[in-house]
Design a protein around this motif. Structure first.
Motif, PDB file in Angstrom:
ATOM      1  N   GLU A 263       0.839  -1.214   0.000  1.00 36.88           N
ATOM      2  CA  GLU A 263       0.000   0.000   0.000  1.00 36.88           C
ATOM      3  C   GLU A 263       0.869   1.256   0.000  1.00 36.88           C
ATOM      4  OE1 GLU A 263      -3.497  -0.142   2.279  1.00 36.88           O
ATOM      5  OE2 GLU A 263      -3.926  -1.747   0.820  1.00 36.88           O
ATOM      6  N   GLN A 264       2.075   1.136   0.637  1.00 37.84           N
ATOM      7  CA  GLN A 264       2.894   2.344   0.814  1.00 37.84           C
ATOM      8  C   GLN A 264       3.447   2.863  -0.505  1.00 37.84           C
ATOM      9  OE1 GLN A 264       4.982  -0.089   3.281  1.00 37.84           O
ATOM     10  NE2 GLN A 264       6.334  -0.895   1.748  1.00 37.84           N
ATOM     11  N   LYS A 265       3.536   4.208  -0.562  1.00 39.90           N
ATOM     12  CA  LYS A 265       4.121   4.850  -1.734  1.00 39.90           C
ATOM     13  C   LYS A 265       5.522   5.315  -1.375  1.00 39.90           C
ATOM     14  CE  LYS A 265       0.031   6.160  -4.130  1.00 39.90           C
ATOM     15  NZ  LYS A 265      -0.629   7.110  -4.944  1.00 39.90           N
ATOM     16  N   ILE A 266       6.373   5.353  -2.365  1.00 37.71           N
ATOM     17  CA  ILE A 266       7.781   5.676  -2.106  1.00 37.71           C
ATOM     18  C   ILE A 266       7.948   7.029  -1.429  1.00 37.71           C
ATOM     19  CG2 ILE A 266       9.846   6.477  -3.331  1.00 37.71           C
ATOM     20  CD1 ILE A 266      10.104   3.969  -4.652  1.00 37.71           C
ATOM     21  N   ASP A 268       6.013   8.689   0.362  1.00 46.68           N
ATOM     22  CA  ASP A 268       5.403   8.835   1.686  1.00 46.68           C
ATOM     23  C   ASP A 268       6.287   8.234   2.773  1.00 46.68           C
ATOM     24  OD1 ASP A 268       3.312   9.984   0.442  1.00 46.68           O
ATOM     25  OD2 ASP A 268       2.002   8.216   0.497  1.00 46.68           O
ATOM     26  N   ARG A 274      12.689   3.774   3.518  1.00 49.35           N
ATOM     27  CA  ARG A 274      12.664   3.321   2.118  1.00 49.35           C
ATOM     28  C   ARG A 274      13.795   2.314   1.860  1.00 49.35           C
ATOM     29  NH1 ARG A 274      13.714   8.371  -1.192  1.00 49.35           N
ATOM     30  NH2 ARG A 274      11.746   8.988  -0.284  1.00 49.35           N
ATOM     31  N   PHE A 293       6.811  -1.238  -3.187  1.00 50.69           N
ATOM     32  CA  PHE A 293       6.097   0.028  -3.060  1.00 50.69           C
ATOM     33  C   PHE A 293       4.973   0.010  -4.089  1.00 50.69           C
ATOM     34  CE2 PHE A 293      10.190   1.296  -1.274  1.00 50.69           C
ATOM     35  CZ  PHE A 293       9.774   1.962  -0.131  1.00 50.69           C
ATOM     36  N   ASN A 294       3.950   0.758  -3.789  1.00 46.95           N
ATOM     37  CA  ASN A 294       2.768   0.756  -4.643  1.00 46.95           C
ATOM     38  C   ASN A 294       3.007   1.388  -6.010  1.00 46.95           C
ATOM     39  OD1 ASN A 294       0.169   2.308  -5.518  1.00 46.95           O
ATOM     40  ND2 ASN A 294      -0.476   0.550  -4.285  1.00 46.95           N
ATOM     41  N   ASP A 295       4.020   2.282  -6.074  1.00 49.64           N
ATOM     42  CA  ASP A 295       4.115   3.127  -7.270  1.00 49.64           C
ATOM     43  C   ASP A 295       5.330   2.881  -8.167  1.00 49.64           C
ATOM     44  OD1 ASP A 295       5.529   4.015  -5.108  1.00 49.64           O
ATOM     45  OD2 ASP A 295       4.883   6.095  -5.209  1.00 49.64           O
ATOM     46  N   ASP A 299       4.936   5.067 -11.470  1.00 51.18           N
ATOM     47  CA  ASP A 299       5.393   6.449 -11.386  1.00 51.18           C
ATOM     48  C   ASP A 299       6.892   6.483 -11.702  1.00 51.18           C
ATOM     49  OD1 ASP A 299       6.420   8.847 -10.532  1.00 51.18           O
ATOM     50  OD2 ASP A 299       5.348   8.899  -8.628  1.00 51.18           O
ATOM     51  N   ALA A 302       9.261   7.392  -8.850  1.00 51.10           N
ATOM     52  CA  ALA A 302       9.383   6.312  -7.873  1.00 51.10           C
ATOM     53  C   ALA A 302      10.243   5.198  -8.467  1.00 51.10           C
ATOM     54  CB  ALA A 302       7.994   5.776  -7.524  1.00 51.10           C
TER      55      ALA A 302
END
Ligand code: N01
Length: 572
Positions: A263-266, A268, A274, A293-295, A299, A302
Motif C-alpha cells: 500500500e505504501q508509496k515511495i 510517503d 525506504r 512500493f505501490n508506485d 510512477d 518512484a
C-alpha cells in the motif's frame, strides 16, 4: 522413396474429421485438451516435440528455471492435482516442470490424444463446410470445426542474421532449442550473446562449467536475486492446506502472482525507511521486488529510486568498476522490460574466467569460423550460445500459414502489427481461438493464470455454442479494431513506454511492426471484461457470417463495476 507422400498426392490421404484440434502440448494445450474432452468433443493435439512441455520441452539450457514461484506455477483446475504434486524448490528448474507436465498428462490420460513429432505447417478455413484443414510437416491432414492455437508466446527462436552466421566451425546453440543431450563445456571457450532473462540464468552456470565465458552484452539489464531455495516441509504443508486461498489470490491479482503490491508509496516514506524496505525486498528476492512500493511500476520518479537502488547493488557486487559501469549503463525504467531474476549473475563477473564485452561501444561485425568479431577484436571460441530471445507472441502464429475466410492470410491482417479481439480471436478467422494471443495479458503475468482463464473462457464459449446449436463464431471487425486501439491506449498509460526497444514492442526483430503486444490493463480487469463479453451472449462476436456487426466498445463499459462483481463472485 517412390511411396513417400508428396504435397501433390496428399489429397489421397484420408483426413480424420475432429471436433477440435489444438496446436501445442504445453501448459495451455494440455488443459484445453482435458477440458474439451470433458465437453464430449473429439479432440487431438498436434505437437512438434516428441514429448509434452511446449516451451519447456525446448528450453533446456543450463540454468533454465521458472521465474514464477512453483506453488503458483501450477494448474488450479484440479484440487486433487494441486494437492498431490509436491514442488521441491521455490522456483522449479526446467526438468521439474517437464516432470510435472508429464504427471498431469498421465493423470488425465492425455497422451493418447496427442500426435507427437508433427509440426503444423498450415491451417486453412473452408467456408463450404465450416471446417479447418490442418497440414503437418509429415504431410498428414486433419479436419476440424474448432482450431485452437496453444503455441506459446515465446516459442519462435530469434537468431540474429549476423554476417557469416553459418561460418563458425565450433558448436552453436540457441537457448530456446537446446539439445536433449548434455552439452559438455569442460575446457571450452564459450561465447554467449544476450543478457535477457535467459542469458542471465545461463551465464553463471556456463561460467562454472567452462574454461572461459565471454558475455556479449548489447543492452545492460536490471536483475534482482531469485533467492531460490528448497521448500521447507512447513511450506509444503501450507501449500497443500491452502489451495483455495492460493487459487483465489493468484486469480484475482493483477499479475497472476501470489505477491500483492504494497500500500505504501515511495515518497510517503522517509529515506531511511525506504532503504530498509528495498533491502528486505532485495533479500526476499524474485519478481515481487517491484511490488515493495505501490508506485514503482507506475510512477517514473518512484521507479528511478528503485532503479538506483539496484544499480547501487550491482556496483557493490561487481568488483571491477569498469565492468560495473557497463552493467549499470541501463537505458530503460526498471520492469518496463520483463525484469529478470537471477542466481549469482552479477557475482559471475568477479570470476577470473569471465569477460564482459560491451557491444554498445564495439558492436558485433560478424561471426567468423573462429568465433565473434566485434569492431575492436576477434574472440576465439569453441562454443557459441545464442541467448537472443524470440520472435515473441506473433512469431509462433505467423510461422503457420493460417488462412481464414476467402483465403484471407493472417500475415496480411497483421502486416502492421497484431490485431485481435481480447487476444482470443481475429476477424475473418471463424472458430479459431488463440490461447494467450497478442492483446491479452499473457506474458505480463504468471503465465498459468492467463492460460487457465483463456482455456476456460474458450471451453465455456464452445459449450454455449453446442447448447444453442451454433456452429460458427467470429469476432467482428469493429470489436477487433476497438480492442487493438484499447490495448495501445492502455500501454501508453504505463511505464512500458519507457522501453520501446523491448520485445513487448516487437523491437528485437528487424522489420517487425512496432506496437505493444500484450494487454497491460492487468489480469483482474481483463478477466472482468472477458466475463462481461460472455455474459452478454458474446458481445462483439457474430454467430454466422451474415450477422449484423455489433462492435464491442471498451469505453462503454464500466470496468471498475465489473471487477467489483468479479471479486464478490469468485466463481465467475
Ligand atoms: O530474450 P530477450 P530472453 N546482437 O529478448 C540480445 C521469458 N523467460 O530469451 O536487449 C546482440 O529478453 C538482446 O539485446 P537487446 C521472459 O518473459 C522466462 O532472455 O535487444 N545482442 C538481449 O540481451 C523473457 O523476457 C523464463 O539489446 C542481441 C538478448 O539478446 C523472455 O522469455 C526464463 C541481438 C535477448 O533477450 C525472453 O527472454 C527465461 C543482436 N543482434 C526467459 N539480438 C522463465 O520464467 C538480441 N540480442 C522460465
Amino acid at each position: 522413396m517412390d511411396n513417400e507422400p508428396t504435397l501433390n498426392n496428399i489429397k489421397d490421404i484420408q483426413s480424420p474429421i475432429l471436433d477440435a484440434i489444438i496446436i501445442g502440448a504445453g501448459f495451455s494445450g494440455l488443459y484445453q485438451l482435458h477440458s474439451l474432452r470433458n465437453l464430449g468433443l473429439s479432440v487431438k493435439v498436434i505437437e512438434a516435440g516428441s514429448g509434452v512441455g511446449g516451451t519447456w520441452f525446448w528450453n533446456r539450457y543450463p540454468g533454465a528455471r521458472c521465474d514464477s514461484e512453483s506453488f503458483t506455477y501450477s494448474y488450479t483446475f484440479s484440487k486433487d492435482l494441486f494437492e498431490e504434486w509436491e514442488w521441491s524448490e521455490r522456483y522449479p528448474g526446467h526438468a521439474e516442470v517437464v516432470k510435472y507436465l508429464n504427471h498431469v498428462a498421465d493423470k488425465f490420460n492425455l497422451k493418447k490424444d496427442i500426435c507427437f513429432d508433427k509440426k503444423v505447417i498450415s491451417a486453412h478455413y473452408n467456408e463450404n463446410n465450416n471446417k479447418w484443414l490442418i497440414k503437418t510437416d509429415s504431410l498428414e491432414e486433419f479436419e476440424c470445426k474448432y482450431l485452437i492455437t496453444a503455441v506459446g508466446c515465446l516459442s519462435s527462436k530469434n537468431i540474429p542474421n549476423f554476417t557469416g552466421l553459418n561460418s563458425f566451425l565450433g558448436e552453436s546453440y540457441h537457448t530456446g532449442d537446446w539439445p536433449h543431450e548434455e552439452v559438455d563445456f569442460t575446457g571450452k571457450r564459450v561465447g554467449q550473446i544476450g543478457t535477457g532473462s535467459t542469458g542471465i540464468q545461463s551465464a553463471p552456470e556456463i561460467a562454472e562449467k567452462s574454461k572461459h565465458l565471454t558475455i556479449f552484452q548489447r543492452s545492460a539489464n536490471f536483475s534482482v536475486p531469485a533467492s531460490n531455495h528448497p521448500l521447507s516441509s512447513e511450506f509444503k504443508k501450507y501449500i497443500k492446506e491452502n489451495y483455495e486461498e492460493i487459487k483465489n489470490t493468484i486469480q484475482s491479482n493483477t499479475n497472476g502472482h501470489f505477491f500483492k503490491f504494497a500500500e505504501q508509496k515511495i515518497f510517503d516514506t522517509s529515506e531511511e525507511e525506504r532503504e530498509k524496505i528495498f533491502e528486505k525486498a532485495w533479500l526476499d528476492g524474485g519478481l515481487g521486488f517491484r511490488a515493495c512500493f505501490n508506485d514503482i511500476a507506475f510512477d517514473k520518479k518512484a521507479n528511478d529510486l528503485a532503479s538506483n537502488f539496484i544499480k547501487r547493488k550491482i556496483h557493490k557486487i561487481v568488483k571491477d568498476p569498469k565492468k560495473a559501469k557497463i552493467l549499470t549503463d541501463i537505458d530503460h525504467a526498471f520492469a518496463s522490460k520483463r525484469p529478470p531474476i537471477d542466481t549469482n549473475y552479477f557475482e559471475t563477473f568477479n570470476k577470473n574466467n569471465v569477460t564482459l564485452v560491451d557491444l554498445k561501444s564495439s558492436p558485433i561485425e560478424s561471426i567468423t569460423p573462429r568465433g565473434i568479431k566485434t569492431k575492436d577484436k576477434e574472440y576465439e571460441l569453441d562454443i557459441l550460445v545464442y541467448a537472443t530471445g524470440f520472435d515473441a507472441m506473433t512469431g509462433p502464429l505467423l510461422n503457420i500459414d493460417i488462412r481464414g475466410r476467402e483465403g484471407l492470410k493472417l500475415k496480411d491482417v497483421w502486416r502492421d502489427g497484431p490485431k485481435t479481439f481480447l487476444g482470443i480471436q481475429v476477424s475473418g478467422f471463424p472458430n479459431l481461438f488463440t490461447i494467450t494471443g497478442p492483446g491479452s495479458p499473457s506474458v505480463l503475468c504468471n503465465m498459468i493464470v492467463p492460460i487457465e482463464q483463456h482455456v476456460e473462457w474458450i471451453n465455456d464459449c464452445i459449450f454455449y455454442m453446442k447448447k444453442n446449436e451454433i456452429d460458427y463464431i467470429e469476432t467482428t471487425q469493429g470489436s477487433m479494431e476497438n480492442w487493438t486501439k484499447h490495448v495501445d491506449d492502455v500501454a501508453n498509460e504505463t511505464l512500458f513506454i519507457h522501453a520501446k526497444k523491448s520485445w513487448y514492442y516487437g523491437a528485437n526483430i528487424p522489420g517487425k511492426p512496432r506496437g505493444f503486444m500484450p494487454y497491460a490493463g492487468g489480469m483482474a480487469r481483463y478477466k472482468a471484461i472477458c466475463n462481461y463479453v460472455a455474459n452478454q451472449n458474446y458481445l462483439g462476436f457474430n454467430f454466422s457470417n451474415s450477422d449484423k456487426e455489433e462492435a464491442f466498445v471498451p469505453s462503454k463499459i464500466s470496468v471498475d463495476i465489473l471487477i467489483k462483481d468479479l471479486m464478490t463472485n469468485k466463481n465467475n
